[in-house]
Motif scaffolding. Structure first.
Motif, PDB file in Angstrom:
ATOM      1  N   ILE A 227       0.839  -1.205   0.000  1.00  0.00           N
ATOM      2  CA  ILE A 227       0.000   0.000   0.000  1.00  0.00           C
ATOM      3  C   ILE A 227       0.872   1.253   0.000  1.00  0.00           C
ATOM      4  N   GLY A 228       1.848   1.280   0.904  1.00  0.00           N
ATOM      5  CA  GLY A 228       2.722   2.446   0.992  1.00  0.00           C
ATOM      6  C   GLY A 228       3.500   2.695  -0.278  1.00  0.00           C
ATOM      7  N   ALA A 229       4.061   1.630  -0.850  1.00  0.00           N
ATOM      8  CA  ALA A 229       4.851   1.779  -2.070  1.00  0.00           C
ATOM      9  C   ALA A 229       3.992   2.226  -3.242  1.00  0.00           C
ATOM     10  N   THR A 230       2.792   1.686  -3.351  1.00  0.00           N
ATOM     11  CA  THR A 230       1.900   2.046  -4.463  1.00  0.00           C
ATOM     12  C   THR A 230       1.498   3.509  -4.392  1.00  0.00           C
ATOM     13  N   ILE A 231       1.127   3.972  -3.196  1.00  0.00           N
ATOM     14  CA  ILE A 231       0.719   5.369  -3.034  1.00  0.00           C
ATOM     15  C   ILE A 231       1.882   6.320  -3.308  1.00  0.00           C
ATOM     16  N   SER A 232       3.048   6.033  -2.750  1.00  0.00           N
ATOM     17  CA  SER A 232       4.179   6.933  -2.922  1.00  0.00           C
ATOM     18  C   SER A 232       4.655   6.960  -4.372  1.00  0.00           C
ATOM     19  N   HIS A 233       4.630   5.810  -5.038  1.00  0.00           N
ATOM     20  CA  HIS A 233       5.042   5.757  -6.439  1.00  0.00           C
ATOM     21  C   HIS A 233       4.075   6.558  -7.313  1.00  0.00           C
ATOM     22  N   TRP A 234       2.797   6.437  -7.026  1.00  0.00           N
ATOM     23  CA  TRP A 234       1.778   7.172  -7.791  1.00  0.00           C
ATOM     24  C   TRP A 234       1.943   8.681  -7.584  1.00  0.00           C
ATOM     25  N   LEU A 235       2.170   9.104  -6.343  1.00  0.00           N
ATOM     26  CA  LEU A 235       2.359  10.525  -6.068  1.00  0.00           C
ATOM     27  C   LEU A 235       3.629  11.042  -6.739  1.00  0.00           C
TER      28      LEU A 235
ATOM     29  N   VAL B 109      10.922   3.766  -1.549  1.00  0.00           N
ATOM     30  CA  VAL B 109      11.439   3.394  -0.225  1.00  0.00           C
ATOM     31  C   VAL B 109      10.672   4.140   0.867  1.00  0.00           C
ATOM     32  N   THR B 110      10.370   5.403   0.616  1.00  0.00           N
ATOM     33  CA  THR B 110       9.601   6.198   1.581  1.00  0.00           C
ATOM     34  C   THR B 110       8.240   5.573   1.847  1.00  0.00           C
ATOM     35  N   GLY B 111       7.561   5.153   0.794  1.00  0.00           N
ATOM     36  CA  GLY B 111       6.248   4.540   0.952  1.00  0.00           C
ATOM     37  C   GLY B 111       6.308   3.193   1.648  1.00  0.00           C
ATOM     38  N   MET B 112       7.319   2.395   1.316  1.00  0.00           N
ATOM     39  CA  MET B 112       7.483   1.100   1.979  1.00  0.00           C
ATOM     40  C   MET B 112       7.688   1.289   3.481  1.00  0.00           C
ATOM     41  N   ALA B 113       8.519   2.268   3.831  1.00  0.00           N
ATOM     42  CA  ALA B 113       8.777   2.540   5.243  1.00  0.00           C
ATOM     43  C   ALA B 113       7.502   2.989   5.955  1.00  0.00           C
TER      44      ALA B 113
END
Length: 395
Positions: free
Chosen positions: A114-122, A137-141
């Motif tokens: 979820i975190g990686a998908t949102i951060s990559h999209w943004l 990496v930011t979203g994964m964290a």
């Protein structure tokens, strides 16, 4: 605006969004776990139908999302350009269904995805350079931190897990910021944090104690390695033996459901938090708890059910540690804590994340034993990982 400031602003936004979704996902999962624990005899017989429903949802709405964590790793390694947004609702619903009907699986994979998908999209929307690395990496964290509320462990997990032996240092500041924001957000929205205060601290001034630490590190390292290698082989064997995903999950989950029902009344269903609780409250831990939880988790995930591996790894490590503590004459609670961190580190092929797990979940009084056991487990693991797409640094 300077790129670093954009990364930091996006880190705050990612932290809020991911922390809120983690809170929703985690609180629903807690309710599902409690409901299934009471009604497992009525729910487990429907596990095969639940598996068929999960498979149909993915094939109907976005088959590509079945890649799960592999999609995240491939994007970070520049092997693909996009992560489908459909992954978020599919992996959440699929995991809820898996746990409701008794599958043995985890939850961290969902949060990280979820975190990686949102951060990559943004990152793509903001046209940031190198967003596939730093923001991913930011979203994964943020995903890991929002769910487990261990921001330091989450930061280092995200920085080191994609490429074993390498830290994505450029992502440190935004990943750390997003982790703390996600952690505070999920806690504010009512998601509880698991933490234990250990009653004793271990002195390493005797040879016998150091010998026990070495034995624990080796045992936990081999356990994580066993889990990682068996999971990879089981997934490969299942796909070769039963190529059709509907037949694979529908047929194999019939004996899986029967076994989960017969073995101690659903004791090995779900996350394994019951085994973790027993390990830290002086309740019953059987000598076979860790291996049966390992077996049922591998079988559940290898046939196509959704979830993650980390919480079951926590339960495997804690129950094995409690057992080994009794055999070695050490405090079972302390050994359970060491196993909780070290088996996770071994199976994910990470070094710093499990040490910080020890700090953030169990306090700092035993940091040297945690560091030693996690280092030994990491070395014994021999570069195996539950994430088959994980890349390795070649020197």
């Amino acid at each position: 605006m300077n790129t670093i400031y954009k990364h930091l602003l996006l880190a705050v936004l990612v932290g809020f969004l991911v922390g809120a979704i983690d809170a929703l996902f985690g609180r629903v999962l807690i309710w599902i776990t409690a409901f299934r624990t009471i009604h497992y005899l009525w729910l487990l017989p429907f596990l095969p139908l639940a598996g068929l429903l999960i498979t149909w949802l993915y094939h109907r709405f976005n088959k590509e999302s079945l890649g799960g964590m592999t999609l995240i790793f491939e994007t970070r390694l520049d092997k693909r350009k996009d992560i489908p947004l459909a992954l978020i609702p599919l992996v959440m619903v699929g995991t809820w269904i898996t746990h409701l009907f008794g599958g043995s699986a985890g939850r961290e994979g969902v949060a990280v995805q979820i975190g990686a998908t949102i951060s990559h999209w943004l990152g793509k929307k903001c046209h940031l350079p190198d967003n596939s690395k730093i923001l991913l990496v930011t979203g994964m964290a943020a995903g890991f931190a929002g769910l487990f509320q261990t921001p330091l462990a989450a930061t280092f997990f995200a920085m080191e897990v994609v490429i074993a032996g390498y830290l994505e240092i450029n992502a440190l500041l935004p990943a750390l910021l997003a982790s703390y924001v996600a952690c505070f957000t999920s806690r504010f929205l009512g998601l509880p944090k698991f933490a234990v205060t250990l009653p004793t601290s271990l002195s390493l001034h005797s040879l016998s104690t150091m010998g026990s630490i070495v034995l624990l590190g080796i045992a936990f390292g081999l356990t994580g390695r066993l889990f990682a290698t068996m999971l990879a082989k089981a997934k490969s064997w299942m796909k070769r033996s039963i190529p059709d995903p509907y037949q694979r999950i529908g047929l194999v989950s019939i004996p899986l459901a029967i076994a989960l029902m017969l073995f101690f009344g659903g004791r090995y269903c779900g996350l394994g938090t019951n085994l973790i609780t027993n390990s830290f409250t002086h309740q019953t831990i059987y000598a076979w708890d860790w291996i049966l939880k390992l077996f049922f988790t591998i079988l559940t995930l290898s046939i196509g059910f959704q979830g993650g591996e980390v919480t079951p790894l926590f339960s495997i490590g804690a129950s094995l540690g409690a057992l080994l503590g009794q055999l070695l004459g050490l405090d079972p609670l302390l050994c359970a804590a060491l196993g909780y961190a070290a088996v996770f580190g071994s199976a994910t092929n990470t070094l710093f994340a499990p040490i910080f797990i020890g700090l953030e979940v169990f306090g700092g009084a035993n940091m040297i034993p945690f560091a030693l056991v996690c280092i030994l487990a990491y070395v014994v693991n021999g570069n195996h990982s539950i994430y088959t797409a994980q890349s390795k640094v070649i020197y």
